[in-house]
Structure formats: structure tokens, C-alpha cells
Design a protein around this motif. Structure first.
Motif, PDB file in Angstrom:
ATOM      1  N   GLU A  94       0.824  -1.201   0.000  1.00  0.00           N
ATOM      2  CA  GLU A  94       0.000   0.000   0.000  1.00  0.00           C
ATOM      3  C   GLU A  94       0.863   1.258   0.000  1.00  0.00           C
ATOM      4  N   ALA A  95       1.860   1.295   0.871  1.00  0.00           N
ATOM      5  CA  ALA A  95       2.703   2.482   0.990  1.00  0.00           C
ATOM      6  C   ALA A  95       3.521   2.720  -0.274  1.00  0.00           C
ATOM      7  N   VAL A  96       4.131   1.678  -0.805  1.00  0.00           N
ATOM      8  CA  VAL A  96       4.969   1.826  -1.993  1.00  0.00           C
ATOM      9  C   VAL A  96       4.131   2.201  -3.202  1.00  0.00           C
ATOM     10  N   ALA A  97       2.979   1.550  -3.373  1.00  0.00           N
ATOM     11  CA  ALA A  97       2.109   1.866  -4.502  1.00  0.00           C
ATOM     12  C   ALA A  97       1.646   3.310  -4.445  1.00  0.00           C
ATOM     13  N   ALA A  98       1.278   3.777  -3.259  1.00  0.00           N
ATOM     14  CA  ALA A  98       0.836   5.165  -3.111  1.00  0.00           C
ATOM     15  C   ALA A  98       1.942   6.132  -3.514  1.00  0.00           C
ATOM     16  N   SER A  99       3.156   5.823  -3.100  1.00  0.00           N
ATOM     17  CA  SER A  99       4.288   6.680  -3.440  1.00  0.00           C
ATOM     18  C   SER A  99       4.523   6.719  -4.948  1.00  0.00           C
ATOM     19  N   ILE A 100       4.431   5.558  -5.595  1.00  0.00           N
ATOM     20  CA  ILE A 100       4.648   5.488  -7.044  1.00  0.00           C
ATOM     21  C   ILE A 100       3.561   6.246  -7.800  1.00  0.00           C
ATOM     22  N   VAL A 101       2.313   6.044  -7.392  1.00  0.00           N
ATOM     23  CA  VAL A 101       1.190   6.705  -8.064  1.00  0.00           C
ATOM     24  C   VAL A 101       1.326   8.222  -7.972  1.00  0.00           C
ATOM     25  N   GLN A 102       1.701   8.699  -6.804  1.00  0.00           N
ATOM     26  CA  GLN A 102       1.884  10.152  -6.642  1.00  0.00           C
ATOM     27  C   GLN A 102       3.081  10.646  -7.441  1.00  0.00           C
ATOM     28  N   GLU A 103       4.147   9.883  -7.428  1.00  0.00           N
ATOM     29  CA  GLU A 103       5.360  10.243  -8.178  1.00  0.00           C
ATOM     30  C   GLU A 103       5.061  10.350  -9.667  1.00  0.00           C
ATOM     31  N   GLN A 104       4.231   9.462 -10.190  1.00  0.00           N
ATOM     32  CA  GLN A 104       3.919   9.445 -11.615  1.00  0.00           C
ATOM     33  C   GLN A 104       2.793  10.408 -11.983  1.00  0.00           C
ATOM     34  N   GLY A 105       2.168  11.025 -10.995  1.00  0.00           N
ATOM     35  CA  GLY A 105       1.104  11.971 -11.267  1.00  0.00           C
ATOM     36  C   GLY A 105      -0.150  11.336 -11.837  1.00  0.00           C
ATOM     37  N   ILE A 106      -0.440  10.105 -11.421  1.00  0.00           N
ATOM     38  CA  ILE A 106      -1.600   9.389 -11.966  1.00  0.00           C
ATOM     39  C   ILE A 106      -2.655   9.098 -10.905  1.00  0.00           C
ATOM     40  N   THR A 107      -2.614   9.835  -9.809  1.00  0.00           N
ATOM     41  CA  THR A 107      -3.554   9.599  -8.718  1.00  0.00           C
ATOM     42  C   THR A 107      -4.995   9.606  -9.206  1.00  0.00           C
ATOM     43  N   ASP A 108      -5.344  10.553 -10.062  1.00  0.00           N
ATOM     44  CA  ASP A 108      -6.716  10.680 -10.550  1.00  0.00           C
ATOM     45  C   ASP A 108      -7.104   9.576 -11.523  1.00  0.00           C
ATOM     46  N   GLN A 109      -6.126   8.797 -11.976  1.00  0.00           N
ATOM     47  CA  GLN A 109      -6.412   7.721 -12.933  1.00  0.00           C
ATOM     48  C   GLN A 109      -6.561   6.362 -12.259  1.00  0.00           C
ATOM     49  N   ILE A 110      -6.387   6.311 -10.942  1.00  0.00           N
ATOM     50  CA  ILE A 110      -6.438   5.043 -10.213  1.00  0.00           C
ATOM     51  C   ILE A 110      -7.712   4.946  -9.383  1.00  0.00           C
ATOM     52  N   PHE A 111      -8.400   3.817  -9.514  1.00  0.00           N
ATOM     53  CA  PHE A 111      -9.507   3.474  -8.619  1.00  0.00           C
ATOM     54  C   PHE A 111      -8.891   2.680  -7.482  1.00  0.00           C
ATOM     55  N   TRP A 112      -8.766   3.323  -6.321  1.00  0.00           N
ATOM     56  CA  TRP A 112      -8.006   2.750  -5.208  1.00  0.00           C
ATOM     57  C   TRP A 112      -8.920   1.920  -4.308  1.00  0.00           C
ATOM     58  N   ALA A 113      -8.633   0.637  -4.231  1.00  0.00           N
ATOM     59  CA  ALA A 113      -9.390  -0.281  -3.375  1.00  0.00           C
ATOM     60  C   ALA A 113      -8.454  -0.838  -2.318  1.00  0.00           C
ATOM     61  N   THR A 114      -8.689  -0.486  -1.071  1.00  0.00           N
ATOM     62  CA  THR A 114      -7.872  -1.023   0.005  1.00  0.00           C
ATOM     63  C   THR A 114      -8.781  -1.714   1.020  1.00  0.00           C
ATOM     64  N   LYS A 115      -8.223  -2.112   2.146  1.00  0.00           N
ATOM     65  CA  LYS A 115      -8.974  -2.937   3.086  1.00  0.00           C
ATOM     66  C   LYS A 115      -8.727  -2.510   4.525  1.00  0.00           C
ATOM     67  N   LEU A 116      -9.626  -2.942   5.377  1.00  0.00           N
ATOM     68  CA  LEU A 116      -9.523  -2.752   6.826  1.00  0.00           C
ATOM     69  C   LEU A 116      -9.478  -4.135   7.434  1.00  0.00           C
ATOM     70  N   ASN A 117      -8.415  -4.433   8.177  1.00  0.00           N
ATOM     71  CA  ASN A 117      -8.261  -5.817   8.632  1.00  0.00           C
ATOM     72  C   ASN A 117      -7.559  -5.925   9.981  1.00  0.00           C
ATOM     73  N   VAL A 118      -7.933  -5.070  10.904  1.00  0.00           N
ATOM     74  CA  VAL A 118      -7.330  -5.135  12.239  1.00  0.00           C
ATOM     75  C   VAL A 118      -7.615  -6.474  12.907  1.00  0.00           C
ATOM     76  N   ALA A 119      -8.826  -7.014  12.661  1.00  0.00           N
ATOM     77  CA  ALA A 119      -9.199  -8.270  13.320  1.00  0.00           C
ATOM     78  C   ALA A 119      -8.430  -9.460  12.775  1.00  0.00           C
ATOM     79  N   GLY A 120      -7.888  -9.342  11.559  1.00  0.00           N
ATOM     80  CA  GLY A 120      -7.120 -10.439  10.982  1.00  0.00           C
ATOM     81  C   GLY A 120      -8.020 -11.515  10.431  1.00  0.00           C
ATOM     82  N   ARG A 121      -7.399 -12.483   9.778  1.00  0.00           N
ATOM     83  CA  ARG A 121      -8.183 -13.495   9.091  1.00  0.00           C
ATOM     84  C   ARG A 121      -8.927 -14.418  10.050  1.00  0.00           C
ATOM     85  N   GLY A 122      -8.550 -14.439  11.296  1.00  0.00           N
ATOM     86  CA  GLY A 122      -9.238 -15.313  12.236  1.00  0.00           C
ATOM     87  C   GLY A 122     -10.542 -14.745  12.756  1.00  0.00           C
ATOM     88  N   GLY A 123     -10.898 -13.508  12.365  1.00  0.00           N
ATOM     89  CA  GLY A 123     -12.123 -12.896  12.854  1.00  0.00           C
ATOM     90  C   GLY A 123     -11.955 -12.423  14.284  1.00  0.00           C
TER      91      GLY A 123
END
Length: 315
Positions: A94-123
């Protein structure tokens, strides 16, 4: 719209032509339409193939040299792709991709889908403060006032975490919300959440050799007007092992598939309920090849059955 000639120029520039069947190189210069699908809750259209950030992408993000990922994003947007799926749990993705997208000036061209997962896969019960901190970290990384999509990863503490996302959607800080799972043991719970919650998206596993979702989940998504992101459309590495030393059948050209990646992806996105598939890759030539599945035509239902039968016959 991109012509076959332009597609091949880009493929050659990134080395992707090596992955394509020779028949594509001899094709006419007829235009190939970019295939898009509407998000049911809004009507917004997305290209049916995007980019994921687990597996090899995550490994590349954690390395010192991230030039390969810069080239992957260039390949994605140059062909009209925009959906990028990530998660805080995918290492540095997530962090590296965000940096690259901003560096390339394509933020407005990306549909950004991320997740919330504090509970982890075990629920189980998530810590609300940690969940809020994770969301705010995603906002800081992406650098936009609104994130396109946040989903509760692997159904972790849905009551609390999805409730948090619903509030963010009401505040217009998040445009779409949803839940994900790629674990069969959670399919029943996924159905229950889909039945009772106002979801915009779900994220699921689905592949030519893994069609369980066609029985209940995909029909329910259709009935509830829920968009569908598909993860692991290559069965992780399962399908690549299956087709090793086998050529793509010649008849796949009937639906503009000229590589195994396009064969597998076109099967998935041909299902009318699927909004987009997001295979992960860290190589630009694979990104070009994958995006080829979002162009031209798709197999009809009889052809999809033929595709399944062909895969079942491979030794």
C-alpha cells in the motif's frame, strides 16, 4: 479503444509480446474495445481487469529496487486500466504503490481499493482505536480526501469495522464499502452479510477451476446489486502448473484470447456479475498481457463450458 497495432507496440516495449501467441502478431489492425462493467450502486464503469498487490507485487514492494512496479503502473494506465487492489496486510504494497502513483502523477487515474483488517483473518473482536488508526494511515499514504473503496478484509469483526466504514461513506470520505473473503469456511457468513448489509462491493476468489461462487454468491450479488472484485483468478499458481508445456487452444482466438493469462481472465470476467478481476503482478509485460483480457470480445456461456472441459482434459 486501442488498436491491435498500438497494443503490440506497447507489448513489444515491455517484452510482453514474448508471452503472446504468434496469431496475434499477424492479426489485422481492427480496433479492440476496452471492456468495462458498471458498479450497480452508482453506475460508474470500471475496466474489467485491474492490478492486485499481494504475492509477487508485495515481494517487489519490499525490495530496495521498485522500478519494476513503476513500470507495472505505467503499463496499467497506458491501456486504460485503473482498478488497483491492496491492503495494509500486504507488506509494503500500500505504501509503496501510493508513493509510485503520486510520483507518476496518476492519482486521478487510479480506482483505489484497500482494506480494513485489524481483526485479521481469524475474525474476532477488533480494537476500534487500531482500526481507526489503520484507516487514517491509508488516507495519509494515498494522499486523497476520499478513498474509492475500503472493504473489511476476510470478514474480520464485521459489526464494528463495517459500521465504521458505513459512517465514512456517509461522510463522503469513502465512496464505496464492502467485505472480502477467499476462505471457503467463511462463504456462509459472507452470504449472511450480503443479505443484511448495504454493501457496494464484495471481494472473492473465483477461477476457471474454482466456480463454487457461481452457486450462491454470484447470484446473490446480482440480486442485491453488489459489485464483485475477483482475487486469485489464476488459482494463485494452480492454473499455471496445470498448463505448463501446453499451448493455448487455437479456438481461444474466437474471443480474442492469445495467452493463458487472457484465457483464464476472460473466463472470469465473462461472468456478467463480475465487475473486475485484479491479479497481482510485478512485471510490466504480465500487466500488458493481463490487460489484453479486458479488450475485444468475451466467451459466451457455451464457450465457457468448452473452456472448462478443455482444462479438465489437460494432463
Amino acid at each position: 479503444m486501442i488498436s491491435r497495432r498500438d497494443y503490440l507496440k506497447l507489448a513489444l516495449a515491455t517484452g510482453a509480446a514474448m508471452a503472446l501467441k504468434p496469431a496475434l502478431l499477424w492479426a489485422t489492425d481492427a480496433p479492440l474495445e476496452l471492456i468495462t462493467r458498471a458498479i450497480p450502486s452508482s453506475g460508474e464503469r470500471l475496466p474489467v481487469v485491474g492490478l492486485g498487490s499481494s504475492a509477487t507485487f508485495s515481494s517487489a514492494a519490499s525490495s530496495e529496487d521498485q522500478q519494476a512496479l513503476r513500470e507495472v503502473f505505467q503499463a496499467l494506465v497506458s491501456q486504460g486500466g485503473k482498478v488497483f487492489d491492496t491492503a495494509p496486510s500486504y507488506g509494503a504494497s500500500e505504501a509503496v504503490a501510493a508513493s509510485i502513483v503520486q510520483e507518476q502523477g496518476i492519482t486521478d487515474q487510479i480506482f483505489w481499493a484497500t482494506k480494513l483488517n485489524v481483526a485479521g483473518r481469524g475474525g474476532g473482536t477488533a480494537d476500534e482505536a487500531q482500526a481507526r488508526a489503520q484507516i487514517e494511515t491509508s488516507f495519509e499514504r494515498i494522499g486523497t480526501p476520499s478513498i474509492d473503496l475500503i472493504q473489511v478484509h476476510n470478514l474480520g469483526d464485521v459489526p464494528m469495522q463495517l459500521g465504521m466504514l458505513k459512517a465514512l461513506r456517509d461522510e463522503k470520505r469513502v465512496r464505496y464499502i464492502g467485505v472480502t473473503t477467499t476462505f471457503p469456511r467463511q462463504y456462509q457468513e459472507l452470504e449472511q452479510v450480503m443479505e443484511r448489509e448495504p454493501l457496494d462491493f464484495i471481494g472473492i476468489d473465483y477461477a476457471i477451476d474454482n466456480v463454487t461462487m457461481e452457486q450462491r454468491i454470484l447470484p446473490l450479488a446480482r440480486d442485491k446489486g453488489i459489485a464483485v472484485l475477483v482475487y486469485a483468478p489464476f488459482g494463485r499458481t494452480r492454473l499455471w502448473d496445470k498448463v505448463r508445456n501446453h499451448e493455448v487452444p487455437e479456438w481461444a482466438a474466437e474471443f480474442d484470447a492469445h495467452s493463458w493469462a487472457q484465457f483464464f481472465l476472460k473466463f472470469v470476467v465473462a461472468h456478467p456479475v463480475v465487475t473486475a478481476a485484479t491479479p497481482a503482478t510485478s512485471r510490466a509485460r504480465h500487466m500488458v498481457d493481463n490487460m489484453g483480457a479486458a479488450m475485444g470480445t468475451l466467451p459466451d456461456e457455451s464457450m465457457r463450458k468448452r473452456m472448462i472441459q478443455h482444462m479438465e482434459q489437460l494432463a
